[in-house]
Write a protein that holds these residues in place. Structure first.
Motif, PDB file in Angstrom:
ATOM      1  N   TYR A 188       0.681  -1.270   0.019  1.00  0.00           N
ATOM      2  CA  TYR A 188      -0.004  -0.078  -0.077  1.00  0.00           C
ATOM      3  C   TYR A 188       0.944   1.326  -0.045  1.00  0.00           C
ATOM      4  N   ILE A 189       1.932   1.265   0.867  1.00  0.00           N
ATOM      5  CA  ILE A 189       2.833   2.355   0.611  1.00  0.00           C
ATOM      6  C   ILE A 189       3.542   2.753  -0.685  1.00  0.00           C
ATOM      7  N   ILE A 190       3.646   1.522  -1.282  1.00  0.00           N
ATOM      8  CA  ILE A 190       4.557   1.725  -2.631  1.00  0.00           C
ATOM      9  C   ILE A 190       3.316   2.214  -3.627  1.00  0.00           C
ATOM     10  N   LEU A 191       2.283   1.699  -3.548  1.00  0.00           N
ATOM     11  CA  LEU A 191       1.148   2.169  -4.298  1.00  0.00           C
ATOM     12  C   LEU A 191       0.949   3.482  -4.118  1.00  0.00           C
ATOM     13  N   PHE A 192       0.779   3.785  -3.040  1.00  0.00           N
ATOM     14  CA  PHE A 192       0.613   5.350  -2.706  1.00  0.00           C
ATOM     15  C   PHE A 192       1.514   6.316  -3.183  1.00  0.00           C
ATOM     16  N   ARG A 193       3.159   5.950  -2.990  1.00  0.00           N
ATOM     17  CA  ARG A 193       3.883   6.590  -3.679  1.00  0.00           C
ATOM     18  C   ARG A 193       4.043   6.742  -5.083  1.00  0.00           C
ATOM     19  N   ILE A 194       3.754   5.573  -5.815  1.00  0.00           N
ATOM     20  CA  ILE A 194       3.433   5.845  -7.190  1.00  0.00           C
ATOM     21  C   ILE A 194       2.408   6.602  -7.893  1.00  0.00           C
ATOM     22  N   ILE A 195       1.281   6.556  -7.050  1.00  0.00           N
ATOM     23  CA  ILE A 195      -0.080   7.503  -7.437  1.00  0.00           C
ATOM     24  C   ILE A 195       0.419   8.854  -7.064  1.00  0.00           C
ATOM     25  N   LYS A 196       1.267   9.213  -6.351  1.00  0.00           N
ATOM     26  CA  LYS A 196       1.516  10.573  -5.826  1.00  0.00           C
ATOM     27  C   LYS A 196       2.319  11.140  -6.746  1.00  0.00           C
ATOM     28  N   ILE A 197       3.374  10.407  -7.187  1.00  0.00           N
ATOM     29  CA  ILE A 197       4.352  10.722  -8.165  1.00  0.00           C
ATOM     30  C   ILE A 197       3.729  10.951  -9.701  1.00  0.00           C
TER      31      ILE A 197
END
Length: 141
Positions: free
Chosen positions: A18-27
């Motif tokens: 979830y943290i990785i997905l959140f960072r990808i979406i933020k980028i």
């Protein structure tokens, strides 16, 4: 005990995903927002209108302009033109707040904007004609 550790490890792995997905979406969001902002930035170019055949510059050639673009004979210029009528560092064009300016760098033969010699920094617009040495450019932008 082993079952409890396995249970905790599943939650840790899921949290990391979830943290990785959140960072990808933020980028992706920041990148798309940056593209939207860049549409407001105006770009300019110089189109060759006339040049001697000996210079191997064909009519219609286009040179995109950067925030600062230097023109001259020396290799450290952005636009290098090997013409004896052009100084080593002839002129500089720069974009500031979406507006384009030109400055002659105390060249021997001068720089001309719409037929008038440039003595100071001059603002230039789309369709203006710049003469540097034996080259005639039209401003596009």
């Amino acid at each position: 005990m082993i079952g409890y550790v396995g249970f905790v490890m599943k939650f840790i792995v899921i949290a990391i995903i979830y943290i990785i997905l959140f960072r990808i979406i933020k980028i992706m969001y920041l990148d798309l927002r940056g593209i939207k902002d860049r549409k407001d930035v105006k770009s300019f170019a110089l189109e060759v209108q006339d040049a001697p055949d000996s210079l191997e510059l064909s009519k219609g050639s286009v040179f995109p302009l950067h925030t600062v673009t230097n023109i001259g004979r020396k290799d450290d210029n952005h636009i290098i033109i090997n013409d004896p009528f052009i100084s080593a560092n002839h002129a500089t064009l720069f974009i500031e707040k979406g507006r384009l300016f030109i400055k002659d760098l105390e060249s021997t033969n001068g720089t001309y904007l719409n037929g008038n010699k440039i003595y100071d920094v001059e603002e230039i617009s789309d369709g203006d004609v710049i003469e540097i040495g034996r080259i005639i450019f039209k401003v596009i932008g």
